[in-house]
Structure formats: structure tokens, C-alpha cells
Design a protein around this motif. Structure first.
Motif, PDB file in Angstrom:
ATOM      1  N   LYS A 107       0.812  -1.219   0.000  1.00 17.66           N
ATOM      2  CA  LYS A 107       0.000   0.000   0.000  1.00 17.66           C
ATOM      3  C   LYS A 107       0.845   1.268   0.000  1.00 17.66           C
ATOM      4  CE  LYS A 107      -2.157   0.804   3.806  1.00 17.66           C
ATOM      5  NZ  LYS A 107      -3.148   0.669   4.908  1.00 17.66           N
ATOM      6  N   GLU A 108       1.857   1.309   0.854  1.00 18.80           N
ATOM      7  CA  GLU A 108       2.685   2.513   0.966  1.00 18.80           C
ATOM      8  C   GLU A 108       3.430   2.799  -0.340  1.00 18.80           C
ATOM      9  OE1 GLU A 108       2.124   0.910   5.088  1.00 18.80           O
ATOM     10  OE2 GLU A 108       2.699   0.059   3.142  1.00 18.80           O
ATOM     11  N   VAL A 109       3.850   1.742  -1.014  1.00 18.76           N
ATOM     12  CA  VAL A 109       4.561   1.891  -2.289  1.00 18.76           C
ATOM     13  C   VAL A 109       3.640   2.476  -3.343  1.00 18.76           C
ATOM     14  CG1 VAL A 109       5.703   0.667  -4.182  1.00 18.76           C
ATOM     15  CG2 VAL A 109       6.198   0.034  -1.811  1.00 18.76           C
ATOM     16  N   ARG A 110       2.449   1.908  -3.464  1.00 21.61           N
ATOM     17  CA  ARG A 110       1.518   2.381  -4.489  1.00 21.61           C
ATOM     18  C   ARG A 110       1.132   3.830  -4.252  1.00 21.61           C
ATOM     19  NH1 ARG A 110       0.916  -1.225  -8.029  1.00 21.61           N
ATOM     20  NH2 ARG A 110      -0.141   0.310  -9.330  1.00 21.61           N
ATOM     21  N   ARG A 111       0.864   4.178  -3.006  1.00 18.67           N
ATOM     22  CA  ARG A 111       0.451   5.551  -2.727  1.00 18.67           C
ATOM     23  C   ARG A 111       1.563   6.542  -3.028  1.00 18.67           C
ATOM     24  NH1 ARG A 111      -3.269   4.830   2.804  1.00 18.67           N
ATOM     25  NH2 ARG A 111      -4.934   3.655   1.758  1.00 18.67           N
ATOM     26  N   ALA A 112       2.797   6.163  -2.720  1.00 16.78           N
ATOM     27  CA  ALA A 112       3.937   7.045  -2.994  1.00 16.78           C
ATOM     28  C   ALA A 112       4.130   7.223  -4.500  1.00 16.78           C
ATOM     29  CB  ALA A 112       5.203   6.480  -2.357  1.00 16.78           C
ATOM     30  N   MET A 113       4.036   6.136  -5.261  1.00 16.26           N
ATOM     31  CA  MET A 113       4.239   6.217  -6.702  1.00 16.26           C
ATOM     32  C   MET A 113       3.090   6.945  -7.396  1.00 16.26           C
ATOM     33  SD  MET A 113       7.216   4.963  -7.302  1.00 16.26           S
ATOM     34  CE  MET A 113       7.647   5.670  -5.682  1.00 16.26           C
ATOM     35  N   VAL A 114       1.860   6.701  -6.952  1.00 15.69           N
ATOM     36  CA  VAL A 114       0.707   7.389  -7.541  1.00 15.69           C
ATOM     37  C   VAL A 114       0.839   8.899  -7.349  1.00 15.69           C
ATOM     38  CG1 VAL A 114      -1.775   7.805  -7.299  1.00 15.69           C
ATOM     39  CG2 VAL A 114      -0.909   5.466  -7.449  1.00 15.69           C
ATOM     40  N   ALA A 115       1.267   9.314  -6.180  1.00 17.22           N
ATOM     41  CA  ALA A 115       1.447  10.745  -5.910  1.00 17.22           C
ATOM     42  C   ALA A 115       2.486  11.342  -6.858  1.00 17.22           C
ATOM     43  CB  ALA A 115       1.867  10.954  -4.454  1.00 17.22           C
ATOM     44  N   GLN A 116       3.587  10.633  -7.067  1.00 17.92           N
ATOM     45  CA  GLN A 116       4.627  11.112  -7.990  1.00 17.92           C
ATOM     46  C   GLN A 116       4.110  11.179  -9.422  1.00 17.92           C
ATOM     47  OE1 GLN A 116       8.664   9.704  -7.941  1.00 17.92           O
ATOM     48  NE2 GLN A 116       8.597   9.206  -5.758  1.00 17.92           N
ATOM     49  N   GLN A 117       3.359  10.153  -9.815  1.00 20.20           N
ATOM     50  CA  GLN A 117       2.836  10.102 -11.183  1.00 20.20           C
ATOM     51  C   GLN A 117       1.824  11.214 -11.434  1.00 20.20           C
ATOM     52  OE1 GLN A 117       1.490   6.051 -11.020  1.00 20.20           O
ATOM     53  NE2 GLN A 117       3.587   5.316 -10.785  1.00 20.20           N
ATOM     54  N   GLN A 118       0.978  11.495 -10.458  1.00 19.14           N
ATOM     55  CA  GLN A 118       0.003  12.572 -10.606  1.00 19.14           C
ATOM     56  C   GLN A 118       0.699  13.923 -10.736  1.00 19.14           C
ATOM     57  OE1 GLN A 118      -2.352  11.717  -7.099  1.00 19.14           O
ATOM     58  NE2 GLN A 118      -3.952  10.731  -8.314  1.00 19.14           N
ATOM     59  N   LYS A 119       1.786  14.085 -10.005  1.00 14.96           N
ATOM     60  CA  LYS A 119       2.573  15.313 -10.093  1.00 14.96           C
ATOM     61  C   LYS A 119       3.202  15.457 -11.478  1.00 14.96           C
ATOM     62  CE  LYS A 119       6.210  17.869  -7.640  1.00 14.96           C
ATOM     63  NZ  LYS A 119       7.185  17.815  -6.524  1.00 14.96           N
ATOM     64  N   MET A 120       3.729  14.346 -12.012  1.00 18.25           N
ATOM     65  CA  MET A 120       4.356  14.362 -13.333  1.00 18.25           C
ATOM     66  C   MET A 120       3.359  14.732 -14.434  1.00 18.25           C
ATOM     67  SD  MET A 120       6.704  10.916 -13.210  1.00 18.25           S
ATOM     68  CE  MET A 120       8.168  10.772 -12.179  1.00 18.25           C
ATOM     69  N   GLY A 121       2.106  14.301 -14.278  1.00 18.97           N
ATOM     70  CA  GLY A 121       1.118  14.524 -15.328  1.00 18.97           C
ATOM     71  C   GLY A 121       0.202  15.710 -15.104  1.00 18.97           C
ATOM     72  N   LYS A 122       0.524  16.524 -14.122  1.00 12.51           N
ATOM     73  CA  LYS A 122      -0.362  17.627 -13.728  1.00 12.51           C
ATOM     74  C   LYS A 122      -0.602  18.624 -14.871  1.00 12.51           C
ATOM     75  CE  LYS A 122      -1.203  20.638  -9.768  1.00 12.51           C
ATOM     76  NZ  LYS A 122      -0.646  21.162  -8.495  1.00 12.51           N
ATOM     77  N   LYS A 123       0.425  18.831 -15.689  1.00  9.41           N
ATOM     78  CA  LYS A 123       0.295  19.814 -16.772  1.00  9.41           C
ATOM     79  C   LYS A 123      -0.315  19.226 -18.029  1.00  9.41           C
ATOM     80  CE  LYS A 123       4.157  22.672 -15.185  1.00  9.41           C
ATOM     81  NZ  LYS A 123       5.483  23.251 -15.525  1.00  9.41           N
ATOM     82  N   SER A 186      -4.102  -8.300 -10.273  1.00 12.95           N
ATOM     83  CA  SER A 186      -5.565  -8.231 -10.393  1.00 12.95           C
ATOM     84  C   SER A 186      -6.293  -8.389  -9.063  1.00 12.95           C
ATOM     85  CB  SER A 186      -6.066  -9.309 -11.366  1.00 12.95           C
ATOM     86  OG  SER A 186      -5.487  -9.143 -12.633  1.00 12.95           O
ATOM     87  N   THR A 187      -5.621  -8.961  -8.067  1.00 10.66           N
ATOM     88  CA  THR A 187      -6.300  -9.248  -6.795  1.00 10.66           C
ATOM     89  C   THR A 187      -5.796  -8.408  -5.626  1.00 10.66           C
ATOM     90  OG1 THR A 187      -4.749 -11.062  -6.332  1.00 10.66           O
ATOM     91  CG2 THR A 187      -6.794 -11.625  -7.476  1.00 10.66           C
ATOM     92  N   ARG A 188      -4.805  -7.547  -5.874  1.00 14.10           N
ATOM     93  CA  ARG A 188      -4.284  -6.739  -4.770  1.00 14.10           C
ATOM     94  C   ARG A 188      -5.358  -5.790  -4.266  1.00 14.10           C
ATOM     95  NH1 ARG A 188      -0.649  -4.025  -9.134  1.00 14.10           N
ATOM     96  NH2 ARG A 188      -1.955  -2.298  -9.810  1.00 14.10           N
ATOM     97  N   GLU A 189      -5.258  -5.421  -2.997  1.00 18.14           N
ATOM     98  CA  GLU A 189      -6.259  -4.554  -2.367  1.00 18.14           C
ATOM     99  C   GLU A 189      -6.146  -3.111  -2.846  1.00 18.14           C
ATOM    100  OE1 GLU A 189      -7.562  -3.120   2.153  1.00 18.14           O
ATOM    101  OE2 GLU A 189      -6.153  -4.776   1.874  1.00 18.14           O
ATOM    102  N   GLU A 190      -4.914  -2.628  -2.982  1.00 15.18           N
ATOM    103  CA  GLU A 190      -4.677  -1.230  -3.354  1.00 15.18           C
ATOM    104  C   GLU A 190      -4.608  -1.083  -4.871  1.00 15.18           C
ATOM    105  OE1 GLU A 190      -4.109   2.766  -2.043  1.00 15.18           O
ATOM    106  OE2 GLU A 190      -4.522   0.977  -0.881  1.00 15.18           O
ATOM    107  N   SER A 191      -5.580  -0.351  -5.454  1.00 13.00           N
ATOM    108  CA  SER A 191      -5.664  -0.071  -6.899  1.00 13.00           C
ATOM    109  C   SER A 191      -5.303  -1.269  -7.775  1.00 13.00           C
ATOM    110  CB  SER A 191      -4.802   1.139  -7.271  1.00 13.00           C
ATOM    111  OG  SER A 191      -3.473   0.988  -6.866  1.00 13.00           O
ATOM    112  N   PRO A 192      -6.141  -2.302  -7.767  1.00 16.52           N
ATOM    113  CA  PRO A 192      -5.866  -3.498  -8.577  1.00 16.52           C
ATOM    114  C   PRO A 192      -5.935  -3.225 -10.075  1.00 16.52           C
ATOM    115  CG  PRO A 192      -8.103  -3.558  -7.733  1.00 16.52           C
ATOM    116  CD  PRO A 192      -7.430  -2.386  -7.077  1.00 16.52           C
ATOM    117  N   LEU A 193      -5.317  -4.099 -10.839  1.00 18.43           N
ATOM    118  CA  LEU A 193      -5.376  -4.012 -12.293  1.00 18.43           C
ATOM    119  C   LEU A 193      -6.787  -4.378 -12.749  1.00 18.43           C
ATOM    120  CD1 LEU A 193      -4.210  -3.966 -15.211  1.00 18.43           C
ATOM    121  CD2 LEU A 193      -3.513  -6.333 -14.855  1.00 18.43           C
TER     122      LEU A 193
END
Length: 235
Positions: A107-123, A186-193
Motif C-alpha cells: 500500500k505505501e509503495v503504491r500511494r507514494a508512486m501514484v502521488a509522484q505520477q500525478q505530479k508528473m502529469g499535472k500539466k 488483479s487481486t491486490r487490495e490497493e488499486s488493482p489491475l
């Protein structure tokens, strides 16, 4: 022309990264390989012997990870740097593939990476590929593509990709790795595929890369045209 976000999700070895790179180049957009970010985290965790079941170790490790992309004019590709070191080739090796889904499920990994990715794509003006771009990272992306292919085709593509990098891996090992990753992702709890409801399904089992790129570009073109028409009608 208004710049948009193009989210390309799907299973491993469907052609996501190659298609996304070519689409980005055609449109003059930035390309972000989110899978490479998770691979870089996996490499760091393995190097530092981080326990995935210890939240404090995971958080401390994430605080010490800096992932950047730099364009290499010689190879004509964006390459991944982990804490200032080029790890592009290392993160593509099979031992990383065998571990990346288990790291990505944290969970902590996904949340950290999602935050970075959202920042990268903000513009906007980006093509981003991964597992959860259209569902978790950019649920408001104007264009969402979900790519799939039968596992045998994917295994053969992956084997050829490894051979091109002078890595000889048994086809059965690759097939088992893909099936394992599919299940975990596909079965992970945090943002599954999963395919977003408004994503366009693209089965690449019998398609060339050029056909895949054409499909995405046509989808982008029709989306922009429809959006502009809607604006004119409201105006």
C-alpha cells in the motif's frame, strides 16, 4: 490544440510501453513508464534488504528513493535513474520481474508512486502506461486504453525482448511469471489491475505495433474532435 492525458493500462508484455512511447513521440507528448518506477523501487528494496512486511522499513526506504527519467539521444529513449544512477538495463532483468508485483502490492509503495505520477502529469500532455493509470492515477484522463493479449503471445514477446538484451530465459519460466503477476496485480487490495468502465479495450494478440499505435491515435483524434464539438454546441 488542448493537451490531454492518455492512460494506457493492461497486462505485462502486451506492447504497452512500445505503443505508449510511439504515441507520445507522434503527439509531441511526454512519456512516463510507471512500470519502470515500480521496478526501480523493487531494485532498491532488494539492494537494501527492505522487509515488505515492515511498514516503517518501507516508509523509510521510500523517503530515500528518487526516481527520474532522462532522455538518452544515443538510444533514443527515456531511461530510468534511481538516486542519480542509470538503472534502465538492470530493472528489466528477470529477477526484478519475479519480485516487482509483490513490491507493487504494498500500500505505501503504491500511494507514494501514484502521488509522484500525478505530479508528473499535472500539466497534461502526457502518455502514461501502467496498471492503474485510468482507474487510480488519472481517473479523469481524456483517453483510456486497456491492453490485453493471450498469455502465450505475451510470453513469446517477452522472451524475444529478453533475447534482444542477451538474456536467455525459458519460455515456461516467463509464462509462469506472467501468470503470477497477473494474479497478484488483479487481486491486490490497493488499486488493482482492472479495465476502467470508460476505457477502450485493445486486444493485441494478433496486431503489429504500428496497428496498436494507429488504434490509439485514432481514439485520441476522435476524442478531441468530439470534445471540441461539445464545447462549440454548449457555446
Amino acid at each position: 490544440m488542448k493537451k490531454i492525458v492518455i492512460a494506457i493500462d493492461g497486462y505485462s508484455s502486451c506492447g504497452k510501453s512500445t505503443t505508449a512511447k510511439l504515441v507520445a513521440a507522434e503527439l509531441g507528448y511526454a512519456y512516463i513508464d510507471t512500470g519502470a518506477m515500480y521496478r526501480a523501487v523493487t531494485l532498491y528494496f532488494l539492494q537494501q534488504h527492505v522487509s515488505l512486511t515492515n511498514p516503517k522499513e518501507v516508509r523509510d526506504a521510500l523517503d530515500n528513493i528518487d526516481i527520474t527519467f532522462h532522455y538518452n539521444p544515443k538510444s533514443k529513449r527515456n531511461e530510468v535513474f534511481l538516486n542519480g544512477l542509470n538503472v534502465e538495463d538492470e530493472i528489466r532483468k528477470m529477477y526484478i520481474s519475479n519480485q516487482v508485483s509483490e513490491v507493487s502490492v504494498v500500500k505505501e509503495v503504491r500511494r507514494a508512486m501514484v502521488a509522484q505520477q500525478q505530479k508528473m502529469g499535472k500539466k497534461r500532455g502526457v502518455v502514461m502506461d501502467g496498471r492503474d493509470i485510468g482507474t487510480a492515477v488519472f481517473p479523469d484522463a481524456e483517453v483510456k486504453i486497456f491492453m490485453s493479449a493471450d498469455v502465450e503471445t505475451r510470453a513469446m514477446r517477452r522472451q524475444q525482448e529478453l533475447l534482444d538484451k542477451k538474456q536467455l530465459v525459458n519460455l515456461n519460466e516467463i509464462r509462469e511469471n506472467l501468470q503470477k503477476r497477473d494474479l497478484i496485480d488483479s487481486t491486490r487490495e490497493e488499486s488493482p489491475l482492472r479495465q476502467a468502465e470508460d476505457a477502450h479495450l485493445l486486444d493485441t494478440s494478433h496486431m503489429t505495433i504500428d496497428e496498436q499505435v494507429e488504434f490509439v491515435l485514432n481514439t485520441v483524434a476522435s476524442t478531441i474532435i468530439n470534445t471540441e464539438q461539445s464545447v462549440e454546441e454548449r457555446g
